[in-house]
Design a protein around this motif. Structure first.
Motif, PDB file in Angstrom:
ATOM      1  N   GLN A  39     -20.971 -42.070  60.708  1.00 37.39           N
ATOM      2  CA  GLN A  39     -19.633 -41.611  61.082  1.00 37.39           C
ATOM      3  C   GLN A  39     -19.619 -40.140  61.476  1.00 37.39           C
ATOM      4  O   GLN A  39     -18.553 -39.504  61.506  1.00 37.39           O
ATOM      5  N   ALA A  40     -20.800 -39.592  61.806  1.00 41.40           N
ATOM      6  CA  ALA A  40     -20.886 -38.197  62.212  1.00 41.40           C
ATOM      7  C   ALA A  40     -20.244 -38.009  63.588  1.00 41.40           C
ATOM      8  O   ALA A  40     -20.135 -38.942  64.392  1.00 41.40           O
ATOM      9  N   ASP A  41     -19.831 -36.788  63.863  1.00 40.03           N
ATOM     10  CA  ASP A  41     -19.203 -36.468  65.147  1.00 40.03           C
ATOM     11  C   ASP A  41     -20.233 -36.610  66.275  1.00 40.03           C
ATOM     12  O   ASP A  41     -21.378 -36.144  66.165  1.00 40.03           O
ATOM     13  N   GLY A  42     -19.794 -37.203  67.369  1.00 33.31           N
ATOM     14  CA  GLY A  42     -20.655 -37.337  68.534  1.00 33.31           C
ATOM     15  C   GLY A  42     -21.705 -38.419  68.423  1.00 33.31           C
ATOM     16  O   GLY A  42     -22.615 -38.476  69.270  1.00 33.31           O
ATOM     17  N   ARG A  43     -21.602 -39.256  67.411  1.00 32.68           N
ATOM     18  CA  ARG A  43     -22.620 -40.300  67.256  1.00 32.68           C
ATOM     19  C   ARG A  43     -22.388 -41.417  68.264  1.00 32.68           C
ATOM     20  O   ARG A  43     -21.310 -41.993  68.343  1.00 32.68           O
ATOM     21  N   GLY A  44     -23.431 -41.727  69.055  1.00 38.63           N
ATOM     22  CA  GLY A  44     -23.372 -42.826  70.010  1.00 38.63           C
ATOM     23  C   GLY A  44     -24.038 -44.056  69.418  1.00 38.63           C
ATOM     24  O   GLY A  44     -23.702 -44.531  68.336  1.00 38.63           O
ATOM     25  N   LEU A  45     -25.018 -44.605  70.127  1.00 35.50           N
ATOM     26  CA  LEU A  45     -25.803 -45.711  69.595  1.00 35.50           C
ATOM     27  C   LEU A  45     -26.799 -45.192  68.577  1.00 35.50           C
ATOM     28  O   LEU A  45     -27.303 -44.064  68.712  1.00 35.50           O
TER      29      LEU A  45
ATOM     30  N   ILE B  57     -38.687 -49.651  73.505  1.00 40.38           N
ATOM     31  CA  ILE B  57     -37.242 -49.860  73.591  1.00 40.38           C
ATOM     32  C   ILE B  57     -36.608 -48.619  74.213  1.00 40.38           C
ATOM     33  O   ILE B  57     -36.564 -47.561  73.590  1.00 40.38           O
ATOM     34  N   ASP B  58     -36.152 -48.763  75.429  1.00 44.32           N
ATOM     35  CA  ASP B  58     -35.551 -47.641  76.155  1.00 44.32           C
ATOM     36  C   ASP B  58     -34.097 -48.005  76.446  1.00 44.32           C
ATOM     37  O   ASP B  58     -33.792 -48.673  77.429  1.00 44.32           O
ATOM     38  N   VAL B  59     -33.209 -47.576  75.557  1.00 48.99           N
ATOM     39  CA  VAL B  59     -31.784 -47.856  75.697  1.00 48.99           C
ATOM     40  C   VAL B  59     -31.061 -46.534  75.899  1.00 48.99           C
ATOM     41  O   VAL B  59     -31.220 -45.597  75.108  1.00 48.99           O
ATOM     42  N   GLU B  60     -30.288 -46.481  76.934  1.00 44.93           N
ATOM     43  CA  GLU B  60     -29.559 -45.251  77.235  1.00 44.93           C
ATOM     44  C   GLU B  60     -28.410 -45.074  76.258  1.00 44.93           C
ATOM     45  O   GLU B  60     -27.679 -46.020  75.948  1.00 44.93           O
ATOM     46  N   GLY B  61     -28.263 -43.865  75.743  1.00 41.85           N
ATOM     47  CA  GLY B  61     -27.162 -43.544  74.853  1.00 41.85           C
ATOM     48  C   GLY B  61     -27.507 -43.553  73.380  1.00 41.85           C
ATOM     49  O   GLY B  61     -26.601 -43.431  72.547  1.00 41.85           O
ATOM     50  N   VAL B  62     -28.797 -43.680  73.022  1.00 43.72           N
ATOM     51  CA  VAL B  62     -29.184 -43.633  71.616  1.00 43.72           C
ATOM     52  C   VAL B  62     -29.212 -42.173  71.179  1.00 43.72           C
ATOM     53  O   VAL B  62     -30.054 -41.389  71.628  1.00 43.72           O
ATOM     54  N   THR B  63     -28.291 -41.800  70.299  1.00 45.84           N
ATOM     55  CA  THR B  63     -28.184 -40.411  69.855  1.00 45.84           C
ATOM     56  C   THR B  63     -28.781 -40.179  68.467  1.00 45.84           C
ATOM     57  O   THR B  63     -29.170 -39.055  68.160  1.00 45.84           O
TER      58      THR B  63
END
Length: 662
Positions: free
Chosen positions: A287-293, A355-361
């Motif tokens: 639930q951190a700020d700016g967390r994407g995938l 595994i290359d997934v765009e948006g993994v933060t």
């Protein structure tokens, strides 16, 4: 700017002669030391560059920029670069350039004789997930030229893969086990392979695939191009390269401002956490700020399944990828993760490579990895292609010795991780977690569709449910065939064997008493034989009903229920007592078997129902079930007094009667 490991030095003027004619004009402009900014400057085909530009790929990464000129010349290459720096296109573009397809014949770049339906290039990968990733990248880059790329790996049915091979394939990407299986069955023809790539060779070594890889390499033509790519190069991989590669060029691409083992864009954090507090701690990190995938890595399959279930109960859209799941469930979770329906993927090390997934933060190591190589590949799932990412590692007290070895091997500044709990203030401050965050996701933030929103793909497993349920139009036909199954009901009846449907319907609707006279009589005679106790009684029982008229079976039909009751005799005998002496004489011989056996008494009471004496003699066969049939005959033929005959029978059974007679 970029460093290269010792090995045969790349001389453009010597390698230009090895280029195909349609490539040489573009390559002639390449100069050593010049900065190449686009893929077109590297000498690739315009169709390939157009396909890359369509998906937003314009400039090459360092490993691509250094590898393409050498690989396009046909030389063997050993490429080493950090994970997430574009190694797939580093060997994928040379493969696409060396494959001959009908588009090249139409453009006049190749002769029609070079076309073949057999694979012209082979890529060997260690895991199924990496196989899918490489296949998708090659299909994207070769879309304009219509290059046929096929993924071959376990967990799927053989038939679709064999059919695709028969239709024709240009590039095959597969795992060692399935490749060996199809090649051994003569379904995969490797005699036309001109380029071989071993991707993540160190992982194949760790998984024990090295003997299988050597068998595959022995099936290939001796004259071929071999390229080996990996983030780490153990000694065994170097030994493999020396045995099967011819003067390879070892290229190691690094950046001056990226001296560490991991990419500089990845911010790493290591905390010492208790095992029982980890689920709560992970829930707050998510639930951190700016967390994407986010990707969460576990060391065991059971832990991955348990954490995915706990996070789902806490309100997070989570999925799992581990070895205990079927291939369909694994691909379902990956598709849902790529499509955004699931934003938390809990997995084991099977998903740590490729595994290359765009948006993994965020990448969270729920359990400490086994070694430094696994740590590098786990962390490398974020911060890819120049993006920034955060890697958090939770080290339990039992894993402190293992982590110190990893920290020393990678030269990281986390030799003594700080003790951290889910309520620690520094955790909220470092990771940007809002104050007051709890371990359950608020309902207002549960916006993802979840794993169930992604359908499970029918992989065509042999004998599987998907294969049986595929022809939906055949279901009504099966119902129509099962409707007229009355013959099975006729077999269960106790009447003869009616064959026609009309007779079966008539028998089922008519009562049992209206059946034919011969049908019910034949199956009943064996039942009477089983109850008899002497062979003579059986013979007489069968002969008795034969000469009887047709009316006798009707008279016998109601006797069957009377034989089932043993108490009916006294009541009927009191009401139907004989009035004449002749009736008493007929009733007298029936008393003897009544005293001997209970079954005979029941039969005797049932026979006394008809009034005429002539008709009562025919059903006397059941009376002869007694052990002494001759005694019963003598009693019926005695012309003397009717009362004396039945009195002697019981005296013979007692000892006192025997002594008085003697």
């Amino acid at each position: 700017m970029w460093s290269r490991a010792p090995g045969p030095y790349f001389r453009p003027e010597e390698n230009q002669a090895r280029y195909d004619p349609h490539r040489s004009p573009r390559v002639a402009s390449h100069r050593r030391g010049s900065t190449l900014t686009t893929f077109r400057d590297l000498g690739i085909l315009s169709e390939t560059a157009e396909a890359l530009e369509a998906v937003g790929i314009m400039s090459p990464f360092p490993i691509q920029e250094m590898t393409l000129p050498v690989a396009l010349s046909g030389s063997d290459v050993i490429g080493q670069a950090k994970t997430g720096t574009g190694k797939t296109l580093g060997f994928g573009l040379p493969l696409l350039e060396r494959v001959t397809v009908p588009a090249d014949v139409e453009a006049g770049r190749a002769a029609p004789e070079k076309l073949t339906e057999a694979p012209q290039a082979l890529v060997v990968v260690p895991t199924r997930e990496l196989c899918q990733q490489v296949t998708n990248d090659l299909l994207t880059a070769g879309k304009v030229r219509n290059v046929r790329v096929l993924a071959i790996y376990g967990g799927r049915a053989y038939e679709p893969q064999v059919e695709a091979l028969k239709k024709g394939v240009d590039i095959v990407v597969g795992t060692p086990g399935r490749l060996l299986d199809l090649a051994g069955q003569k379904k995969l023809d490797l005699s036309h392979v001109r380029s071989l790539v071993l991707d993540e060779a160190d992982e194949m070594l760790d998984l024990g695939f090295l003997p299988d890889v050597e068998k595959i390499m022995k099936m290939l033509p001796p004259k071929r191009q071999t390229m080996l790519f990996s983030a780490t190069m153990p000694g065994a991989v170097i030994g493999l390269a020396r045995r099967y590669m011819s003067q390879p060029t070892h290229i190691s691409a690094t950046s001056p401002d990226d001296e560490g083992a991991t990419v500089a864009n990845i911010t790493q954090h290591v905390f010492r956490a208790h095992n029982m507090d980890k689920p709560e701690l992970v829930s707050r990190i998510l639930q951190a700020d700016g967390r994407g995938l986010a990707m969460i890595f576990c060391r065991t399959k059971r832990t991955a399944a348990d954490i995915a279930e706990q996070l789902e109960k806490r309100g997070f859209a989570s999925g799992a990828v581990h070895g205990d799941l079927g291939q369909g469930a694994r691909e379902q979770a990956l598709r849902a993760f790529r499509n955004g329906k699931v934003d938390v993927l809990v997995c084991t090390d099977v998903a740590a490579r490729g595994i290359d997934v765009e948006g993994v933060t965020h990448v969270i190591n729920y359990q400490s990895p086994e070694d430094e190589k696994t740590y590098l590949h786990r962390v490398g799932r974020t911060g890819r292609a120049g993006a920034k990412g955060i890697a958090v590692t939770l080290v339990d007290w039992d894993d402190i010795p293992r982590w110190k070895l990893i920290n020393k091997a990678l030269d990281l500044p986390f030799d003594e991780p700080e003790e951290t709990y889910s309520t620690s203030a520094h955790l909220y401050e470092i990771l940007g977690i809002p104050a007051g965050t709890k371990g359950i996701l608020p309902r207002a933030d549960r916006t993802r569709a979840g794993l169930r929103a992604e359908e499970v793909e029918d992989l065509g497993e042999t004998g599987g449910r998907g294969r049986r349920s595929a022809p939906a139009a055949a279901a009504p036909a099966v119902v129509e065939e099962r409707a007229p199954r009355t013959p099975r009901q006729r077999r269960r009846t106790r009447n003869g064997a009616p064959v026609s449907a009309d007779e079966a319907t008539a028998v089922s609707q008519a009562p049992a008493a209206t059946a034919t006279a011969e049908a019910p009589a034949e199956p009943r005679t064996p039942r009477r034989r089983r109850r008899t106790r002497s062979a003579e009684a059986v013979v007489e029982t069968v002969e008795a009903p034969v000469p009887a008229p047709a009316a006798e079976p009707e008279a016998q039909a109601p006797k069957a229920p009377r034989r089932r009751t043993r108490t009916a005799k006294p009541v009927e005998a009191a009401t139907e007592a004989p009035a004449t002496a002749e009736a008493e004489a007929e009733a007298a011989p029936a008393k003897a078997p009544r005293r001997r056996t209970r079954a005979a008494a029941v039969d005797t009471a049932e026979v006394q129902v008809p009034a005429p004496a002539a008709e009562a003699e025919a059903p006397k066969a059941p009376r002869r079930r007694t052990r002494t049939a001759k005694t019963a005959e003598a009693a019926t033929e005695a012309p003397a007094t009717a009362e004396a005959a039945p009195a002697k029978a019981p005296r013979r059974r007692t000892r006192a009667a025997a002594q008085s007679e003697s």
